[in-house]
Design a protein around this motif. Structure first.
Motif, PDB file in Angstrom:
ATOM      1  N   VAL A 235       0.574  -1.398  -0.014  1.00 52.32           N
ATOM      2  CA  VAL A 235      -0.282   0.069   0.463  1.00 52.32           C
ATOM      3  C   VAL A 235       0.708   1.537  -0.309  1.00 52.32           C
ATOM      4  O   VAL A 235       0.333   2.844  -0.219  1.00 52.32           O
ATOM      5  CB  VAL A 235      -1.014   0.250   0.998  1.00 52.32           C
ATOM      6  N   GLY A 236       1.974   1.381   0.371  1.00 51.52           N
ATOM      7  CA  GLY A 236       2.729   1.923   0.309  1.00 51.52           C
ATOM      8  C   GLY A 236       2.653   3.423   1.207  1.00 51.52           C
ATOM      9  O   GLY A 236       2.278   3.428   2.107  1.00 51.52           O
ATOM     10  N   GLY A 237       2.340   4.883   0.923  1.00 50.00           N
ATOM     11  CA  GLY A 237       2.128   5.954   1.601  1.00 50.00           C
ATOM     12  C   GLY A 237       2.797   5.923   3.214  1.00 50.00           C
ATOM     13  O   GLY A 237       4.048   5.766   3.457  1.00 50.00           O
ATOM     14  N   MET A 238       2.297   5.978   3.838  1.00 53.13           N
ATOM     15  CA  MET A 238       1.918   5.706   5.498  1.00 53.13           C
ATOM     16  C   MET A 238       3.203   4.100   5.943  1.00 53.13           C
ATOM     17  O   MET A 238       4.114   4.791   6.930  1.00 53.13           O
ATOM     18  CB  MET A 238       1.137   6.552   6.459  1.00 53.13           C
ATOM     19  N   ALA A 239       2.415   3.949   5.364  1.00 54.17           N
ATOM     20  CA  ALA A 239       3.713   1.979   5.927  1.00 54.17           C
ATOM     21  C   ALA A 239       5.493   2.453   5.792  1.00 54.17           C
ATOM     22  O   ALA A 239       6.341   1.930   6.486  1.00 54.17           O
ATOM     23  CB  ALA A 239       3.487   1.057   5.046  1.00 54.17           C
ATOM     24  N   GLY A 240       5.011   2.761   4.248  1.00 50.36           N
ATOM     25  CA  GLY A 240       7.052   3.275   3.635  1.00 50.36           C
ATOM     26  C   GLY A 240       7.467   3.649   5.051  1.00 50.36           C
ATOM     27  O   GLY A 240       8.587   3.753   5.361  1.00 50.36           O
ATOM     28  N   VAL A 241       7.139   5.157   6.074  1.00 50.13           N
ATOM     29  CA  VAL A 241       7.855   5.606   6.804  1.00 50.13           C
ATOM     30  C   VAL A 241       8.034   4.376   8.106  1.00 50.13           C
ATOM     31  O   VAL A 241       8.819   5.197   8.562  1.00 50.13           O
ATOM     32  CB  VAL A 241       6.809   6.346   7.799  1.00 50.13           C
ATOM     33  N   SER A 242       7.953   3.479   8.145  1.00 52.19           N
ATOM     34  CA  SER A 242       8.112   2.480   9.541  1.00 52.19           C
ATOM     35  C   SER A 242       9.378   1.787   9.134  1.00 52.19           C
ATOM     36  O   SER A 242       9.948   1.641  10.661  1.00 52.19           O
ATOM     37  CB  SER A 242       7.069   1.080   9.961  1.00 52.19           C
ATOM     38  N   ASP A 243       9.987   1.761   8.036  1.00 52.85           N
ATOM     39  CA  ASP A 243      11.110   1.505   7.692  1.00 52.85           C
ATOM     40  C   ASP A 243      12.734   3.211   8.328  1.00 52.85           C
ATOM     41  O   ASP A 243      13.741   2.560   8.652  1.00 52.85           O
ATOM     42  CB  ASP A 243      11.252   1.295   6.288  1.00 52.85           C
ATOM     43  N   ALA A 244      11.938   3.981   8.012  1.00 56.93           N
ATOM     44  CA  ALA A 244      13.147   5.622   8.604  1.00 56.93           C
ATOM     45  C   ALA A 244      13.139   4.939   9.842  1.00 56.93           C
ATOM     46  O   ALA A 244      13.316   6.214   9.892  1.00 56.93           O
ATOM     47  CB  ALA A 244      12.161   6.072   7.680  1.00 56.93           C
ATOM     48  N   LEU A 245      11.851   4.938  10.701  1.00 54.42           N
ATOM     49  CA  LEU A 245      11.735   5.752  11.848  1.00 54.42           C
ATOM     50  C   LEU A 245      13.018   4.542  13.150  1.00 54.42           C
ATOM     51  O   LEU A 245      12.876   3.687  12.751  1.00 54.42           O
ATOM     52  CB  LEU A 245      10.424   4.726  12.504  1.00 54.42           C
ATOM     53  N   PRO A 246      13.082   5.545  13.958  1.00 58.17           N
ATOM     54  CA  PRO A 246      14.540   5.176  14.734  1.00 58.17           C
ATOM     55  C   PRO A 246      13.833   4.089  16.035  1.00 58.17           C
ATOM     56  O   PRO A 246      14.782   4.054  16.839  1.00 58.17           O
ATOM     57  CB  PRO A 246      14.849   6.736  15.248  1.00 58.17           C
ATOM     58  N   TYR A 247      12.643   3.725  15.702  1.00 57.21           N
ATOM     59  CA  TYR A 247      11.897   2.591  17.050  1.00 57.21           C
ATOM     60  C   TYR A 247      11.257   1.276  16.214  1.00 57.21           C
ATOM     61  O   TYR A 247      11.200   1.038  14.529  1.00 57.21           O
ATOM     62  CB  TYR A 247      11.636   3.200  17.933  1.00 57.21           C
ATOM     63  N   PRO A 248      11.518   0.496  16.903  1.00 55.02           N
ATOM     64  CA  PRO A 248      10.940  -0.399  16.086  1.00 55.02           C
ATOM     65  C   PRO A 248       9.198  -0.519  16.049  1.00 55.02           C
ATOM     66  O   PRO A 248       9.079   0.149  17.037  1.00 55.02           O
ATOM     67  CB  PRO A 248      10.851  -2.444  17.132  1.00 55.02           C
ATOM     68  N   PRO A 249       9.057  -1.305  15.309  1.00 57.37           N
ATOM     69  CA  PRO A 249       7.127  -0.931  15.390  1.00 57.37           C
ATOM     70  C   PRO A 249       6.265  -2.045  16.714  1.00 57.37           C
ATOM     71  O   PRO A 249       6.012  -0.959  16.945  1.00 57.37           O
ATOM     72  CB  PRO A 249       6.783  -2.128  13.876  1.00 57.37           C
ATOM     73  N   SER A 250       6.723  -2.337  17.353  1.00 58.95           N
ATOM     74  CA  SER A 250       6.383  -3.049  18.519  1.00 58.95           C
ATOM     75  C   SER A 250       6.604  -1.529  19.499  1.00 58.95           C
ATOM     76  O   SER A 250       6.031  -1.526  20.367  1.00 58.95           O
ATOM     77  CB  SER A 250       7.089  -3.683  19.222  1.00 58.95           C
ATOM     78  N   ALA A 251       7.675  -0.675  19.383  1.00 60.23           N
ATOM     79  CA  ALA A 251       7.352   0.823  20.404  1.00 60.23           C
ATOM     80  C   ALA A 251       5.932   1.137  20.168  1.00 60.23           C
ATOM     81  O   ALA A 251       5.240   1.838  21.372  1.00 60.23           O
ATOM     82  CB  ALA A 251       8.186   1.668  20.074  1.00 60.23           C
ATOM     83  N   ALA A 252       5.336   0.899  18.432  1.00 60.15           N
ATOM     84  CA  ALA A 252       4.155   2.346  18.562  1.00 60.15           C
ATOM     85  C   ALA A 252       3.344   1.444  19.711  1.00 60.15           C
ATOM     86  O   ALA A 252       2.072   2.197  19.920  1.00 60.15           O
ATOM     87  CB  ALA A 252       3.571   1.677  17.061  1.00 60.15           C
ATOM     88  N   LEU A 253       2.789   0.081  19.972  1.00 59.56           N
ATOM     89  CA  LEU A 253       2.290  -0.486  20.763  1.00 59.56           C
ATOM     90  C   LEU A 253       2.574  -0.650  22.292  1.00 59.56           C
ATOM     91  O   LEU A 253       1.583   0.072  22.430  1.00 59.56           O
ATOM     92  CB  LEU A 253       2.355  -2.206  20.456  1.00 59.56           C
ATOM     93  N   ALA A 254       3.534  -0.471  22.299  1.00 63.00           N
ATOM     94  CA  ALA A 254       3.812   0.353  24.023  1.00 63.00           C
ATOM     95  C   ALA A 254       3.747   1.567  24.130  1.00 63.00           C
ATOM     96  O   ALA A 254       2.833   1.938  25.146  1.00 63.00           O
ATOM     97  CB  ALA A 254       5.594   0.408  24.142  1.00 63.00           C
TER      98      ALA A 254
END
Lengths: 276, 302
Positions: A235-254
């Motif tokens: 889907v691209g868009g927002m999701a592509g951002v996650s690769d460039a973030l300084p934390y793992p996706p699980s930090a989002a859940l926390a």
């Protein structure tokens, strides 16, 4: 203590069933998710990606809009409504503490949302499996979607309780709840986007933006789900951002859990100050 | 002597510059039915909310069976019916009482018995939205009776009820008091609680201006009895001259006297013989007694 919390929770569930709120929420979730699953999967048929995974990616975007709205609509009346009806006087003159009361409301409302999600999204998953579009991996994606949607719902329930106890009047609380929804799921993203464009890769993009995504449960939810699906390719868009973030996706859940706890603490503090 | 169920000492509660409750002290004993009378804004609800622990007074103390108001022990022994309570319309009477039983830590098995006591056994399974005002009020009272409380606070429980419902309501209150619970009910009219309470507390402008039985209050007020003498003919002037009363129209004369002079006046009237057609004796009404006590305070307070 548990009897009192359960008493409030089960009454809240009963009211949700009785006034057809649960039915309405389930129908809305089922209708939108079925529409997305059946119409949205048509072009993906040849890509070789699991149909369920594609559907879950679109449903994650649906959850971002619908789940906070459903939660806020359930929560705005929780305290202000009891004050308005005069039942707050009765409840708080009985041996239940304000925190127990708030927990009971939250459990009851959470159960209503969880049931609506299980039935609404479950129906869509069932339809996909029945038409041969299902797989085990897809079912896991669905389960993750429902669990994280429920988390998102809980976060916005807590935020709704703040609105409810801060205003003490159902009308004002309802208006505030809609305002919160508009801000969190529409305006917040627009503002971030605008800032990103204006900043053009400066300090905001690198240090403030990643944290700003975590601060809003709606964004954190989207971030986690799209990253977990590996959906950036899809889907691209927002999701592509996650690769460039300084934390793992699980930090989002926390982060969602953290915001939820903080909102509950704030709602409880406001509730304690109320003279019914 | 038994311990007071409720004891209030020198209670003062202010809202900003306004003093809502001003130096109020009284005790209520087990089994007593006390009425708290005062017009709107006299401080009744503020007092009740202080007893429940919702408001923190500036001065004075409240003790509910020796416990601080709002403490868990106090909450367990106090039952309360607020003035305007609207239960969730979608729920049934049974569901609401079951909910409050659980909150109070009582067995929900007592619910059918409570509903029967307030005459709602048949309506118990119906939604509260279909109830009449009297039925809703009785459901509220049933809620207040859960778990045999020691102190029952009823805030204007009968306002807006028809006379028959009000009568039924006071019968229930009597039963509760007979079981040993103290009942404190507020009302804005003394006439509403006539003969239904053991003791009357009158509040005006936040102060407690009277605290006694109704009969003693009547005596203490020393309000005059009114005798209205109607002449047989147009003879009001003559009657007024011979009895010393005041002429109100061409046929009637009014005489005001104390209770102990009443018989003497009646004898004088009957001595007039055929001059008099009718005599009407009016005792001071409860509203007169109420006005007497609250009026005294207005003079002192200014």
């Amino acid at each position: 203590m548990f009897t009192r919390i359960l008493a409030v929770a089960s009454l809240e569930m009963r009211i949700g069933l009785r006034n057809r709120w649960l039915l309405l929420a389930t129908l809305i979730l089922a209708a939108f998710s079925l529409a997305l699953a059946l119409l949205g999967s048509a072009p993906a048929g040849t890509l070789g990606v699991d149909r369920m995974t594609i559907t879950v990616a679109s449903l994650a975007s649906l959850s971002v809009y619908l789940v906070p709205l459903l939660s806020l609509l359930l929560a705005f009346d929780a305290i202000s409504g009891e004050i308005d009806r005069g039942t707050a006087l009765l409840i708080f003159s009985s041996p239940i503490s304000r925190v127990e009361f708030l927990l009971g409301k939250a459990i009851g409302h959470f159960a209503v949302i969880l049931i609506a999600l299980l039935l609404g999204y479950g129906l869509t998953a069932g339809v996909l499996v029945a038409f041969g579009g299902g797989s085990l991996a897809g079912l896991v994606d669905f389960a993750r979607l429902i669990a994280t949607s429920a988390m998102l719902g809980l976060a916005f329930l807590a935020i709704g309780y703040i609105a409810s106890s801060a205003t003490r009047a159902p009308g004002t609380a309802a208006a505030l709840a809609i305002g919160i929804w508009l801000f969190a799921v529409v305006l917040y993203d627009l503002a971030l986007l605008g800032a990103l464009v204006a900043d053009n890769g400066g300090t905001f993009s690198r240090s403030v933006f990643p944290l700003a995504l975590l601060a809003n449960p709606a964004d954190a939810f989207r971030l986690f789900n799209l990253a977990a699906l590996g959906a950036s390719d899809l889907v691209g868009g927002m999701a592509g951002v996650s690769d460039a973030l300084p934390y793992p996706p699980s930090a989002a859940l926390a982060a969602i859990a953290g915001v939820t706890l903080a909102a509950f603490a704030a709602a409880a503090a406001l509730l304690k100050r109320i003279e019914p | 002597m038994t311990e007071s169920v409720l004891s209030i000492k020198n209670l003062t509660k202010r809202f900003g510059r306004q003093t809502a409750v001003d130096g109020v002290s009284f005790h209520i004993e087990p089994g007593e039915r006390a009425a708290l009378i005062g017009h709107n804004g006299a401080g009744k609800t503020t007092l009740i909310k202080s007893i429940l622990g919702f408001l923190t007074p500036e001065e004075g103390s409240i003790s509910v069976l020796g416990n601080a108001p709002g403490s868990n022990a106090a909450r367990r022994s106090v039952a309360y019916l607020p003035e305007a309570v609207a239960f969730q319309k979608a729920l049934t009477g049974v569901e609401i009482l079951t909910f409050f039983s659980r909150l109070k830590g009582e067995d929900p098995k007592t619910v059918p018995g409570l509903l029967e006591k307030v005459g709602l056994s048949e309506a118990g399974r119906r939604r509260v939205g279909t109830y009449s005002k009297g039925m809703r009020q009785r459901l509220g009272l049933a809620q207040a009776l859960i778990g045999e409380p020691s102190l029952v606070l009823l805030d204007e429980p009968t306002s807006g009820l028809d006379p028959v419902s009000r009568q039924d309501f006071y019968m229930l209150v009597e039963e509760v008091a007979a079981r040993g619970a103290a009942v404190l009910l507020s009302s804005h009219a003394l006439s509403e609680v006539e003969a239904k309470t053991d003791r009357v507390l009158i509040m005006a402008h936040g102060k407690l201006v009277a605290d006694d039985t109704l009969a003693s209050l009547r005596r203490a007020a020393r309000l005059p009895i009114r005798l209205r003498v109607q002449g047989a003919d147009v003879a009001a002037d003559e009657i007024a001259a011979r009895l010393g009363g005041m002429r109100v129209n061409c046929r009637s004369v009014e005489i005001f006297c104390d209770a102990d002079e009443k018989l003497a006046h009646l004898a004088a009237i009957s001595a007039l013989g055929s001059l008099v057609e009718d005599v009407e004796v009016t005792l001071p009404s409860l509203d007169d007694v109420y006005r007497h006590f609250t009026g005294v305070d207005a003079k002192k307070g200014s």
